[in-house]
Each structure stands twice: as C-alpha cells, then as structure tokens.
Write an enzyme that holds these catalytic residues in place. Structure first.
Site, PDB file in Angstrom:
ATOM      1  CE  LYS A  27      -3.853  -2.083   0.285  1.00 31.34           C
ATOM      2  NZ  LYS A  27      -5.206  -1.946  -0.708  1.00 31.34           N
ATOM      3  CD  GLU A  80      -7.238  -7.223  -1.953  1.00 33.41           C
ATOM      4  OE1 GLU A  80      -6.190  -6.819  -2.415  1.00 33.41           O
ATOM      5  OE2 GLU A  80      -7.797  -6.144  -1.820  1.00 33.41           O
TER       6      GLU A  80
END
Length: 376
Positions: free
Chosen positions: A167, A325
C-alpha cells in the site's frame, strides 16, 4: 414444476471483530476492529444459508446503513421469494433500494448457499463449474509499522507465499521507495510484488512518482489516482511498462465499459461488495475477458463467510487469474465466525468443496468469533 425452497426467515447480526494490526492505505485507514453484517437466511423447509455484507464507509457504504437497508427495505422483498428465482430477486432488490451493493451481495450469497445445499453441490458448480481448486493469496503490506510487515514477509515467504501488495502513497514517496528497495533487497525476484495507491496521488505529479516505482518491476500498479480521472489512468497505462489495475474506477459493468472504451487500465479488481455479488462479478468478467483484461480478487474487510463466496466465484471464473487478497481471516482478524477457517496452503486459498459455500456457522461460533452489536 415445484417452486423449490421458499425463503422464509431473515436474521441479521451487526458484528464487530478485533484486528491484530492497523491497516493504512490511500483512501483511509482502520485500526482496532472492523464491522460487518452477517445474514442467516432460512427456507420454509429448513435449509439455512449464510451471507455477509462487509462495506467500508470510505468505499461503498457503512455497516450500519447496510444493516438498516437489509432490515427495513430488503427483508419484505426477500421473505417469501422462491430461492430458485435468484435473478428475479436481484432485480426486485434493485427496484426497492438503490446502490447498497454490499447488502445485495450478502443476500445473493445466502441464497446461493441455500441452492447449493439443496442440490448437494458447491456454489462454484452453480456458477458454471470449477477451473481451479486453489487461488494464489496476495497479502497486503499495509501496517503503518513497515518493519513489522517485513518480519511477517520473512515468515510467510518460506511458507510458500509469493504475492505481496504494498500500500503506497500513504507515507512520503521517499519512504515508499525505501520500503520497496528493502523488499527487493531482502527477497529479490522470489516475490511477486504489486503496488496499490488507493487513489492517493493527484494526476499532476503522479507520472513522476509512477516512473520511479516502475523500476521495481511490480506486476501491476493499482488505482494511482482518484476514480474519476480515467484520462490520467489511460495515460499511465500507455506510458508505463507496468500494467495499471483499476479498482475504485471500476465498481460495476457500466464502469468497466468506460474503462475499456478509454483504455484506462490493463486489468481490474473485482470485489463482491463493490459490484453487488457473484453473478454480477461474472458479468463484469465476461466484458473484461472480451477486452483482454485479467481480473484480481479484491476485498474490503470481509470475514470468512464473504471470502468463502469470493473463492467459489473465482474458482468458476477463468479470467480472474491474478490471485486474491482473501487474507483477512487468517492474518488480520483475531478470530472469525466460521466453525473451521478456510485452509491456506503453500501460499494459496483452498476453495471449499462442500455443498453451498462449503462452510459451517453456528450460533456458538458466531457469538464466540465476533461481538454482536445489534440483531434483527
């Protein structure tokens, strides 16, 4: 012809689950706990199906709004409806309340769970049959404490995990570069590295940032700019060596048609909470397959019920080939409501092969695995 199972009783639980670590990303952060709505749907003949609505307030909806939509508006539409007439039910729910894709996805998965149990087959069989029995698992590097995530990787990689999505855009660019350098220095090309900005960049300076990270050879760069900037996304897709993946720019089939028309991405993230369920996810992938865009199985903050649904859908959808994910129940939630968690083996999620969603939930496992905030 008999009507088959009739949907009779809808029970809702607004629940909260503690998480092991904070999660920080461009569009927002969570820490402490996550909330979601669990759905228990029972037919007149006694078959029970489970569903889950897991919105995120900065993405689709709030859990409290989903709970209210299900209780006040969708309950009268669902109760008394034949389970076999699922597409008709989805159309009725759309006419009853706009948006609320997470709530509708939760109802759909509960109905498919019922239909699978009634016929003794998995939901993947109902969706066309399996093309895969396991799905490569992507873990998101999103802990504000990057050192802690690096230690997690050192434990996960020897266990067979290869897919990691960092991220980016939450911290200063120099920090992101240092973290990516550390990952490549530690693991080299043994890991499949992906980047996700979650809309964190402004188009004005995004190209410079993305050219910098391009050198780390990520598999894709996900949603670098806010969802409305499709022309900028198209520019990145044209100029960069790394493929661009659309997430927030691609909620549903209508969005996807515009992404394809503008050539604004090379791949898409498919999320049940975003598009409204498994049938609509497959509808999106029919378009993506035609345009040559592979799919990636994304999530918000789902627990085991919704992620079981996601695995069933991906198992029956060839074009979602970039992994998933679905790491929350194993790696982030301290506990889950399933009696037995879905197995992860050698870096992959194993698709349950029992009837329906292939999971078991009891009143004891639900109350032992989450804090119930409200019931209806």
């Amino acid at each position: 012809m008999t009507a088959g199972p009739i949907l009779d009783h809808l029970k809702l639980y607004l629940v909260e689950s503690p998480i092991k670590m904070a999660r920080a990303q461009g569009v927002g952060s969570v820490r402490g706990s996550v909330k979601r709505v669990l759905i228990r749907l029972t037919t007149r003949c006694g078959i029970t199906g489970w569903g889950e609505a897991a919105p995120w307030e900065v993405f689709t909806n709030t859990p409290e709004s989903a709970f209210s939509a299900l209780d006040l508006y969708l309950r009268p539409v669902v109760q008394g409806h034949p389970a076999r007439r699922l597409r008709e039910l989805l159309a009725k729910m759309d006419r009853t309340v706009t948006n609320c894709t997470d709530a509708k996805a939760g109802i759909e998965m509960a109905v498919l769970d019922i239909l699978g149990k009634a016929q003794g087959v998995s939901v993947a069989d109902l969706l066309g049959g399996r093309v895969r029995d396991s799905i490569p698992l992507s873990f998101s590097i999103a802990d504000p404490d990057f050192a802690a995530d690096l230690e997690r990787m050192k434990a996960m990689v020897p266990a067979g995990n290869r897919l990691f999505k960092v991220k980016t855009g939450v911290k200063p660019h120099a920090e992101d570069m240092a973290h990516l350098e550390a990952i490549r220095d530690t693991f080299g090309d043994t890991v499949d590295l992906r980047l996700d900005y979650n809309q964190a960049l402004e188009p004005f300076r995004a190209m410079t940032v993305l050219r910098d990270v391009d050198r780390f050879r990520p598999t894709f760069i996900e949603q670098p700019v806010p969802r409305r900037h499709l022309d900028a996304m198209a520019g990145f897709a044209h100029a960069l060596d790394t493929p661009i993946l659309a997430d927030e720019s691609c909620f549903d089939a209508t969005d996807l048609l515009e992404v394809v028309r503008r050539q604004a991405a090379d791949a898409i993230s498919v999320k049940l909470m975003k598009c409204g369920g498994m049938l609509r996810a497959q509808q999106m992938m029919a378009i993506a397959d035609t345009a040559g865009l592979p799919g990636y199985g994304g999530t918000l903050w789902e627990g085991g019920i919704a992620l079981a649904a996601g695995t069933q859908m991906i198992a029956a959808t060839p074009g979602i080939s970039l992994g998933c994910e679905f790491y929350m129940p194993h790696h982030v939630l301290t506990e889950d409501v399933l009696e037995e968690r879905i197995p992860n083996r050698e870096g992959a999620v194993v698709v349950p092969d029992g009837p329906g969603l292939g999971i078991s939930v009891s009143e004891a496992s639900l109350r032992g695995g989450a804090r119930v905030l409200a019931e209806a």
